[in-house]
Design a protein around this motif. Structure first.
Motif, PDB file in Angstrom:
ATOM      1  N   CYS A  39      14.363   9.904   3.162  1.00  0.00           N
ATOM      2  CA  CYS A  39      14.802  10.533   1.931  1.00  0.00           C
ATOM      3  C   CYS A  39      16.011  11.442   2.176  1.00  0.00           C
ATOM      4  CB  CYS A  39      13.658  11.349   1.324  1.00  0.00           C
ATOM      5  SG  CYS A  39      12.219  10.340   0.876  1.00  0.00           S
ATOM      6  N   PRO A  40      16.746  11.779   1.136  1.00  0.00           N
ATOM      7  CA  PRO A  40      17.933  12.627   1.295  1.00  0.00           C
ATOM      8  C   PRO A  40      17.661  13.976   1.949  1.00  0.00           C
ATOM      9  CG  PRO A  40      17.957  11.575  -0.845  1.00  0.00           C
ATOM     10  CD  PRO A  40      16.616  11.266  -0.245  1.00  0.00           C
ATOM     11  N   ASN A  41      16.449  14.501   1.778  1.00  0.00           N
ATOM     12  CA  ASN A  41      16.134  15.800   2.382  1.00  0.00           C
ATOM     13  C   ASN A  41      15.695  15.679   3.840  1.00  0.00           C
ATOM     14  OD1 ASN A  41      13.595  14.700   2.086  1.00  0.00           O
ATOM     15  ND2 ASN A  41      12.685  16.517   1.135  1.00  0.00           N
ATOM     16  N   GLY A  42      15.670  14.453   4.384  1.00  0.00           N
ATOM     17  CA  GLY A  42      15.348  14.248   5.789  1.00  0.00           C
ATOM     18  C   GLY A  42      13.923  13.835   6.071  1.00  0.00           C
ATOM     19  N   GLY A  43      13.029  13.919   5.076  1.00  0.00           N
ATOM     20  CA  GLY A  43      11.636  13.549   5.273  1.00  0.00           C
ATOM     21  C   GLY A  43      11.356  12.117   4.879  1.00  0.00           C
ATOM     22  N   VAL A  61       3.553  12.415   7.096  1.00  0.00           N
ATOM     23  CA  VAL A  61       4.229  11.116   7.123  1.00  0.00           C
ATOM     24  C   VAL A  61       5.487  11.205   7.983  1.00  0.00           C
ATOM     25  CG1 VAL A  61       5.451   9.410   5.732  1.00  0.00           C
ATOM     26  CG2 VAL A  61       3.324  10.403   4.881  1.00  0.00           C
ATOM     27  N   THR A  62       6.216  12.290   7.837  1.00  0.00           N
ATOM     28  CA  THR A  62       7.459  12.466   8.584  1.00  0.00           C
ATOM     29  C   THR A  62       7.211  12.468  10.091  1.00  0.00           C
ATOM     30  OG1 THR A  62       8.487  13.694   6.762  1.00  0.00           O
ATOM     31  CG2 THR A  62       9.412  14.019   8.963  1.00  0.00           C
ATOM     32  N   GLY A  63       6.136  13.112  10.525  1.00  0.00           N
ATOM     33  CA  GLY A  63       5.857  13.215  11.954  1.00  0.00           C
ATOM     34  C   GLY A  63       5.729  11.870  12.642  1.00  0.00           C
ATOM     35  N   LEU A 106       0.820  -1.211   0.000  1.00  0.00           N
ATOM     36  CA  LEU A 106       0.000   0.000   0.000  1.00  0.00           C
ATOM     37  C   LEU A 106       0.854   1.261   0.000  1.00  0.00           C
ATOM     38  CD1 LEU A 106      -2.883  -0.717   2.528  1.00  0.00           C
ATOM     39  CD2 LEU A 106      -3.083  -0.428   0.059  1.00  0.00           C
ATOM     40  N   LYS A 107       0.352   2.285  -0.652  1.00  0.00           N
ATOM     41  CA  LYS A 107       1.028   3.578  -0.638  1.00  0.00           C
ATOM     42  C   LYS A 107       1.126   4.126   0.786  1.00  0.00           C
ATOM     43  CE  LYS A 107      -1.226   7.305  -1.906  1.00  0.00           C
ATOM     44  NZ  LYS A 107      -1.890   8.373  -2.703  1.00  0.00           N
ATOM     45  N   GLU A 108       0.072   3.907   1.572  1.00  0.00           N
ATOM     46  CA  GLU A 108       0.015   4.453   2.933  1.00  0.00           C
ATOM     47  C   GLU A 108       0.722   3.577   3.969  1.00  0.00           C
ATOM     48  OE1 GLU A 108      -3.472   5.754   0.493  1.00  0.00           O
ATOM     49  OE2 GLU A 108      -2.612   3.808   1.057  1.00  0.00           O
ATOM     50  N   VAL A 109       1.515   2.610   3.522  1.00  0.00           N
ATOM     51  CA  VAL A 109       2.214   1.737   4.462  1.00  0.00           C
ATOM     52  C   VAL A 109       3.156   2.541   5.347  1.00  0.00           C
ATOM     53  CG1 VAL A 109       4.216   1.207   3.005  1.00  0.00           C
ATOM     54  CG2 VAL A 109       3.368  -0.507   4.636  1.00  0.00           C
ATOM     55  N   CYS A 110       3.538   3.732   4.914  1.00  0.00           N
ATOM     56  CA  CYS A 110       4.421   4.596   5.701  1.00  0.00           C
ATOM     57  C   CYS A 110       3.760   5.018   7.008  1.00  0.00           C
ATOM     58  CB  CYS A 110       4.799   5.832   4.888  1.00  0.00           C
ATOM     59  SG  CYS A 110       3.384   6.666   4.120  1.00  0.00           S
ATOM     60  N   TYR A 111       2.432   5.080   7.041  1.00  0.00           N
ATOM     61  CA  TYR A 111       1.717   5.346   8.289  1.00  0.00           C
ATOM     62  C   TYR A 111       1.558   4.061   9.100  1.00  0.00           C
ATOM     63  CZ  TYR A 111       0.243  10.008   6.670  1.00  0.00           C
ATOM     64  OH  TYR A 111       0.215  11.312   6.247  1.00  0.00           O
ATOM     65  N   LEU A 143      17.456  11.602  13.000  1.00  0.00           N
ATOM     66  CA  LEU A 143      16.660  12.664  13.626  1.00  0.00           C
ATOM     67  C   LEU A 143      17.210  14.045  13.284  1.00  0.00           C
ATOM     68  CD1 LEU A 143      15.949  11.069  17.135  1.00  0.00           C
ATOM     69  CD2 LEU A 143      14.358  11.349  15.230  1.00  0.00           C
ATOM     70  N   ARG A 144      18.516  14.172  13.193  1.00  0.00           N
ATOM     71  CA  ARG A 144      19.088  15.465  12.776  1.00  0.00           C
ATOM     72  C   ARG A 144      18.661  15.825  11.361  1.00  0.00           C
ATOM     73  NH1 ARG A 144      23.848  13.860  15.797  1.00  0.00           N
ATOM     74  NH2 ARG A 144      24.724  12.918  13.915  1.00  0.00           N
ATOM     75  N   LYS A 145      18.673  14.838  10.484  1.00  0.00           N
ATOM     76  CA  LYS A 145      18.220  15.085   9.108  1.00  0.00           C
ATOM     77  C   LYS A 145      16.735  15.446   9.079  1.00  0.00           C
ATOM     78  CE  LYS A 145      19.425  12.242   5.901  1.00  0.00           C
ATOM     79  NZ  LYS A 145      19.656  10.950   5.176  1.00  0.00           N
ATOM     80  N   ALA A 146      15.942  14.791   9.913  1.00  0.00           N
ATOM     81  CA  ALA A 146      14.505  15.095   9.966  1.00  0.00           C
ATOM     82  C   ALA A 146      14.277  16.527  10.424  1.00  0.00           C
ATOM     83  CB  ALA A 146      13.801  14.114  10.903  1.00  0.00           C
ATOM     84  N   ALA A 147      15.078  17.009  11.374  1.00  0.00           N
ATOM     85  CA  ALA A 147      14.940  18.392  11.838  1.00  0.00           C
ATOM     86  C   ALA A 147      15.218  19.369  10.708  1.00  0.00           C
ATOM     87  CB  ALA A 147      15.890  18.639  13.006  1.00  0.00           C
ATOM     88  N   MET A 148      16.192  19.065   9.877  1.00  0.00           N
ATOM     89  CA  MET A 148      16.494  19.932   8.738  1.00  0.00           C
ATOM     90  C   MET A 148      15.298  20.022   7.796  1.00  0.00           C
ATOM     91  SD  MET A 148      20.386  18.605   7.947  1.00  0.00           S
ATOM     92  CE  MET A 148      20.448  19.539   6.409  1.00  0.00           C
ATOM     93  N   TYR A 149      14.614  18.895   7.598  1.00  0.00           N
ATOM     94  CA  TYR A 149      13.430  18.905   6.731  1.00  0.00           C
ATOM     95  C   TYR A 149      12.309  19.728   7.363  1.00  0.00           C
ATOM     96  CZ  TYR A 149       9.141  17.329   4.516  1.00  0.00           C
ATOM     97  OH  TYR A 149       7.926  17.302   3.889  1.00  0.00           O
ATOM     98  N   CYS A 150      12.070  19.531   8.654  1.00  0.00           N
ATOM     99  CA  CYS A 150      10.966  20.244   9.313  1.00  0.00           C
ATOM    100  C   CYS A 150      11.162  21.765   9.262  1.00  0.00           C
ATOM    101  CB  CYS A 150      10.836  19.782  10.764  1.00  0.00           C
ATOM    102  SG  CYS A 150      10.279  18.067  10.936  1.00  0.00           S
ATOM    103  N   ARG A 151      12.378  22.212   9.395  1.00  0.00           N
ATOM    104  CA  ARG A 151      12.638  23.650   9.361  1.00  0.00           C
ATOM    105  C   ARG A 151      12.233  24.260   8.027  1.00  0.00           C
ATOM    106  NH1 ARG A 151      17.829  21.991  11.436  1.00  0.00           N
ATOM    107  NH2 ARG A 151      17.887  22.192  13.716  1.00  0.00           N
TER     108      ARG A 151
END
Length: 500
Positions: A290-294, A311-313, A242-247, A338-346
């Motif tokens: 992903c490379p951008n952190g998300g 999805v990232t959250g 499924l596409k939504e398997v990420c959730y 987690l550091r990469k994820a913070a970069m995406y969230c910003r």
């Protein structure tokens, strides 16, 4: 060599004399034993009657006094209280299987811990000690502060709750108990993994574990259902394609990481393959970043249009729970992810404090403010300007929360998905942000509960792909987790609250 004695009168007379001598010797030995025992008892009595010397008390001396005296090192040992209800027992699965499915091993009877159990757990300093910056550095008293009823009630009242909040949570958990499917899952349709995961989070938040008397069997069956999926499939989902398997996978992983932490820190007998599945599940999340952190739909780890903050959250929450539980993945470092994820969230914060669905300002939404702020707090960036902007928006825009008023994703009053995140972000921040938000959500959520423990279904903000039964479970768990925020932080989300 044996001696044959003939049956003559002389022989019989000699045998009689021998028996008499033997009997006399035995009697003599018996009397001697009794005399010795009496003497021993007398000596014990005399010794016990001698007064003891008064105990010597040693006091610490000032530096330079009696330098030649060695001070012995004293080690304090804390003993965990035993259960006061030895008859109350539940069945727990022991971790002795190594098969590729979740194997139910022979049942082991384990005593249920009392609510005094928390006194034997040394995990953190508890709530109410934070600086107010919500910088997610640790998990303050996550177990000890939710497992003791008296302490839980203290946290509720100190942080602005009421006894009705605790009553509502118990009623909700009893309602959820009745909704569990025979295979241990909750919900229906394609997303039983995520519905089971979020239900387990609601139980674990109230310190309901496999050892709990009322809900232990439900929790155990739910965990076993997810472990079984994780052993059978590359992701924790009944529908891996499924596409939504990420959730589905992220919420289920989040729940299993919390369950693993409880089992480890509270000495609960392990569940077969739980750790194995948790490591595998965390590896999958790390591999999908992903490379951008998300993170993106279908866990496509390339830059593509499907990467979004929602999805990232959920994946950030799962990783933070894994980090707190001491999970050691094989596909990378949790802290790096987690550091990469913070970069995406910003990249998703807007000038007015809203957060966009996709980076660089695409589709800003009020419902994602809490997602962005909580994710930054969990990654250790709760003091970032992006997080501060979001918290200011929460403080200035969420004045009231009326159950079931309005519609659409931009309705800030009745979108429980939004409030699930905002309540935690505000609690982590503390101060006036929490004071104002608490007033907005507490009574409204309590007012939305029906006599049977369920919550009314005229609110908004639910995933369109969920079926009727799963929507009910989703709504129930979001509302319950909001009421549990007073004593439960998601793993590592903050340093505590600072009441204004």
């Amino acid at each position: 060599m044996s001696l044959h004695i003939e049956s003559t009168d002389e022989a019989l007379e000699e045998l009689k004399k021998q028996r008499t001598k033997t009997l006399a010797a035995a009697i003599s030995v018996s009397f001697l034993g009794v005399a010795l025992m009496g003497l021993l008892l007398y000596l014990v009595h005399i010794i016990a009657a001698i007064p003891e010397d008064p105990p010597m008390v040693a006091y610490a001396t000032q530096e330079g006094d009696n330098p030649d005296i060695d001070t012995p090192e004293v080690t304090q040992t804390t003993q965990r209280p035993s259960s006061s209800s030895a008859a109350a027992q539940v069945k727990v699965i022991a971790a002795v299987a190594s098969a590729d499915v979740a194997v139910v091993n022979p049942d082991i009877d384990v005593e249920i811990p009392t609510e005094e159990l928390s006194t034997g757990i040394d995990i953190g300093d508890g709530f109410g000690i934070g600086t107010g910056d919500g910088d997610g550095g640790g998990i303050p008293g996550i177990l000890s502060k939710r497992c003791d009823l008296n302490d839980r009630m203290k946290r509720i009242t100190e942080n602005g709750g009421t006894p009705q909040c605790e009553e509502a949570v118990v009623k909700s958990l009893r309602w959820l108990k009745k909704q569990q499917n025979g295979n241990g899952s909750w919900g229906d349709g394609q997303f039983k993994a995520s519905m089971t995961g979020i239900t387990l989070l609601a139980y674990l938040a109230h310190c309901e574990t496999p050892l709990s008397e009322e809900f232990g069997e439900n929790v155990l069956k739910g965990i076993s259902f997810l472990v079984d999926l994780g052993m059978k499939n590359p992701v924790i989902s009944e529908q891996p394609g499924l596409k939504e398997v990420c959730y589905d996978h992220a919420v289920a992983t989040y729940a299993l990481c919390e369950a693993y932490t409880f089992c480890k820190q509270m000495d609960i007998p392990s569940i077969s393959n739980l750790e194995r599945v948790v490591v595998k599940a965390v590896d999958r999340i790390l591999d999908a970043q992903c490379p951008n952190g998300g993170w993106a739909y279908s866990y496509n780890n390339r830059i593509n249009p499907n990467i979004d903050l929602s999805v990232t959250g959920w994946n950030v929450q799962a990783l933070k729970a894994a980090e707190h539980g001491g999970i050691k993945p094989t596909k990378g470092e949790i802290r790096t992810a987690l550091r990469k994820a913070a970069m995406y969230c910003r990249k998703n914060v807007m000038p007015d404090g809203k957060f966009s669905y996709k980076e660089n300002g695409e589709n800003p939404r009020s419902s994602l403010v809490g997602v962005g702020v909580l994710s930054l707090q969990m990654t250790g960036n709760g003091s970032d300007s992006a997080a501060r902007k979001g918290l200011d928006w929460i403080k200035n825009n969420v004045k009231t929360l009326e159950w079931g008023k309005g519609s659409g994703t931009e309705n800030v009053k009745s979108n429980l998905y939004m409030h699930y995140y905002c309540v935690q972000a505000a609690m982590n921040r503390g101060g006036d942000v929490w004071a104002s938000y608490n007033k907005a959500f507490r009574d409204a959520v309590l007012g939305g509960q029906k006599p049977d423990g369920s919550f009314s279904n005229n609110d908004t903000g639910y995933a369109e792909c969920l079926s009727g039964k799963s929507k009910n479970i989703y709504r129930q768990c979001l509302a319950t987790l909001m009421l549990e925020t007073y004593y439960r932080f998601l793993p590592g989300t903050g340093e505590g609250t600072k009441n204004s």
